[in-house]
Design an enzyme around this catalytic site. Structure first.
Site, mmCIF file in Angstrom:
data_model
loop_
_atom_site.group_PDB
_atom_site.id
_atom_site.type_symbol
_atom_site.label_atom_id
_atom_site.label_comp_id
_atom_site.label_asym_id
_atom_site.label_seq_id
_atom_site.Cartn_x
_atom_site.Cartn_y
_atom_site.Cartn_z
ATOM 1 C CE1 TYR A 180 -3.828 2.351 0.652
ATOM 2 C CE2 TYR A 180 -2.399 3.295 2.337
ATOM 3 C CZ TYR A 180 -3.537 3.367 1.550
ATOM 4 O OH TYR A 180 -4.369 4.456 1.647
ATOM 5 C CE LYS A 184 -3.752 4.964 -1.973
ATOM 6 N NZ LYS A 184 -4.752 5.529 -2.865
HETATM 7 N N1 LIG Z 1 -9.896 5.707 4.982
HETATM 8 C C1 LIG Z 1 -8.719 6.216 5.324
HETATM 9 O O1 LIG Z 1 -8.404 6.365 6.523
HETATM 10 C C2 LIG Z 1 -7.742 6.651 4.253
HETATM 11 C C3 LIG Z 1 -6.524 7.237 4.649
HETATM 12 C C4 LIG Z 1 -5.628 7.633 3.675
HETATM 13 C C5 LIG Z 1 -5.939 7.472 2.331
HETATM 14 N N2 LIG Z 1 -7.116 6.889 1.994
HETATM 15 C C6 LIG Z 1 -7.410 6.724 0.563
HETATM 16 O O2 LIG Z 1 -8.703 7.241 0.263
HETATM 17 C C7 LIG Z 1 -9.303 6.481 -0.788
HETATM 18 C C8 LIG Z 1 -10.674 5.976 -0.331
HETATM 19 O O3 LIG Z 1 -10.475 5.203 0.852
HETATM 20 P P1 LIG Z 1 -11.666 4.381 1.522
HETATM 21 O O4 LIG Z 1 -11.339 4.314 2.976
HETATM 22 O O5 LIG Z 1 -12.976 4.903 1.073
HETATM 23 O O6 LIG Z 1 -11.381 2.928 0.885
HETATM 24 P P2 LIG Z 1 -12.417 1.709 0.795
HETATM 25 O O7 LIG Z 1 -11.580 0.475 0.835
HETATM 26 O O8 LIG Z 1 -13.503 1.857 1.797
HETATM 27 O O9 LIG Z 1 -13.063 1.877 -0.644
HETATM 28 C C9 LIG Z 1 -12.352 1.591 -1.820
HETATM 29 C C10 LIG Z 1 -13.365 1.230 -2.892
HETATM 30 O O10 LIG Z 1 -12.652 0.926 -4.095
HETATM 31 C C11 LIG Z 1 -13.329 -0.147 -4.731
HETATM 32 N N3 LIG Z 1 -12.434 -0.888 -5.633
HETATM 33 C C12 LIG Z 1 -11.441 -1.744 -5.282
HETATM 34 N N4 LIG Z 1 -10.904 -2.302 -6.369
HETATM 35 C C13 LIG Z 1 -11.574 -1.790 -7.437
HETATM 36 C C14 LIG Z 1 -11.496 -2.016 -8.842
HETATM 37 N N5 LIG Z 1 -10.606 -2.873 -9.375
HETATM 38 N N6 LIG Z 1 -12.330 -1.314 -9.638
HETATM 39 C C15 LIG Z 1 -13.253 -0.463 -9.119
HETATM 40 N N7 LIG Z 1 -13.378 -0.226 -7.801
HETATM 41 C C16 LIG Z 1 -12.548 -0.897 -6.972
HETATM 42 C C17 LIG Z 1 -13.789 -1.042 -3.571
HETATM 43 O O11 LIG Z 1 -14.851 -1.900 -3.988
HETATM 44 C C18 LIG Z 1 -14.215 -0.001 -2.543
HETATM 45 O O12 LIG Z 1 -15.574 0.316 -2.637
HETATM 46 C C19 LIG Z 1 -8.305 5.360 -1.109
HETATM 47 O O13 LIG Z 1 -7.526 5.750 -2.210
HETATM 48 C C20 LIG Z 1 -7.467 5.256 0.138
HETATM 49 O O14 LIG Z 1 -6.189 4.732 -0.114
HETATM 50 C C21 LIG Z 1 -8.042 6.472 2.911
#
Ligand SMILES: NC(=O)c1ccc[n+]([C@@H]2O[C@H](COP(=O)([O-])OP(=O)(O)OC[C@H]3O[C@@H](n4cnc5c(N)ncnc54)[C@H](O)[C@@H]3O)[C@@H](O)[C@H]2O)c1
Length: 269
Positions: A180, A184
């Site tokens: 991851y 990123k």
């Molecule tokens: N939640 C956090 O604390 C956090 C912190 C830092 C960065 N982020 C970043 O923010 C973004 C959103 O995070 P989140 O917490 O909502 O993640 P999440 O895991 O809840 O949601 C990710 C979504 O992407 C979809 N996905 C996965 N593979 C896919 C594919 N091949 N095609 C289409 N869709 C696909 C999944 O089905 C899921 O609904 C991400 O890029 C994550 O890395 C999140």
């Protein structure tokens, strides 16, 4: 109002995840129509169903696997048929190893599975690249657009493994995995490459780096994490909305190739 997205069409990937529906909502609030991209078969969360009810015709779920170019091209064609070539794109879809992933995924670096590395790089790096290629390419052909690639503090700095010491203290084998973080960090130069490449085509490309979002994490984790954050806490899920709206809107008309860090100061220390 330069922050408005009134009359524009935007795409949000990962639309049924934790943050996706919140960003779809934020873009609707700013006046956009939103194509909500999600993996075929992924269940629509209650938050997403609510959004579809409230958004009516202005929200359209599009099933796409972002690792598959043909699937994205089909998605683009259906958006163009219903509405128009998108103006905005928020690349949010990503994979991370959840805290309860199988032990080999959260084990030592030395034995981190090659297949897990490939899976995470495929969605987080290749998937973002393909979304930029398909949607960004259409924006460049039309001469306007704005892309926000979502990264993480763990792409800017290494995960601090001492945050997870409490798990090892209770006998678990747990290290925040490498894939991851590696995936990123790739987002920053994809963003810069495209900002430079499309600078003359009216398409702006920026990275938004997020800190961790509060989600009922273990109190021992929270205590250690919060101590590393100048603002003293994790983010509320809706605290990134303003930056996403800003980056897509004309208020950011001179902002491209940048990395906006919204992390409560985590990476300032
Ligand atoms: N939640 C956090 O604390 C956090 C912190 C830092 C960065 N982020 C970043 O923010 C973004 C959103 O995070 P989140 O917490 O909502 O993640 P999440 O895991 O809840 O949601 C990710 C979504 O992407 C979809 N996905 C996965 N593979 C896919 C594919 N091949 N095609 C289409 N869709 C696909 C999944 O089905 C899921 O609904 C991400 O890029 C994550 O890395 C999140």
């Amino acid at each position: 109002m330069r922050f408005t997205l009134e009359g524009t069409t935007a795409v949000v990937t990962g639309a049924c995840g934790k943050l996706g529906p919140i960003w779809v909502d934020a873009l609707l609030e700013a006046g956009a129509r939103v194509a909500a991209l999600e993996l075929p078969g992924a269940p629509a969360s209650p938050a997403f169903q609510d959004l579809q009810r409230r958004g009516g015709d202005a929200v359209r779920r599009i099933d796409c696997d972002i690792t598959n170019r043909a699937s994205l091209e089909k998605g683009l064609a259906s958006i163009e048929k219903a509405w128009e070539t998108p103006f905005g794109l928020v690349n949010a879809a990503a994979l991370d190893s959840p805290p309860d992933a199988p032990p080999e995924e959260n084990g030592p670096f030395e034995t981190y599975p090659e297949a897990s590395f490939d899976r995470i790089m495929s969605v987080n790096v290749k998937g973002t690249f393909l979304c930029c290629q398909v949607f960004g390419g259409a924006m460049a052909a039309r001469g306007r657009g704005s892309i926000v690639n979502i990264a993480s503090i763990y792409g800017m700095v290494s995960p601090d493994q001492s945050l997870y010491q409490y798990r090892r203290d209770r006998g678990e084998i747990f290290y925040k995995p490498v894939a991851y973080a590696t995936s990123k960090s790739a987002i920053y130069n994809l963003t810069r490459y495209l900002a430079a490449y499309w600078g003359g085509k009216g398409v702006r490309v920026n990275t938004l780096t997020l800190g961790g979002v509060y989600n009922n994490q273990d109190p021992k984790f929270l205590e250690r994490y919060n101590a590393k954050v100048p603002l003293g806490r994790m983010a509320d899920a809706n605290e990134y909305n303003g930056v996403v709206q800003f980056l897509l809107s004309d208020a950011a008309s001179y902002v491209t190739g940048s990395n906006i860090v919204a992390d409560g100061g985590f990476t300032a220390l």
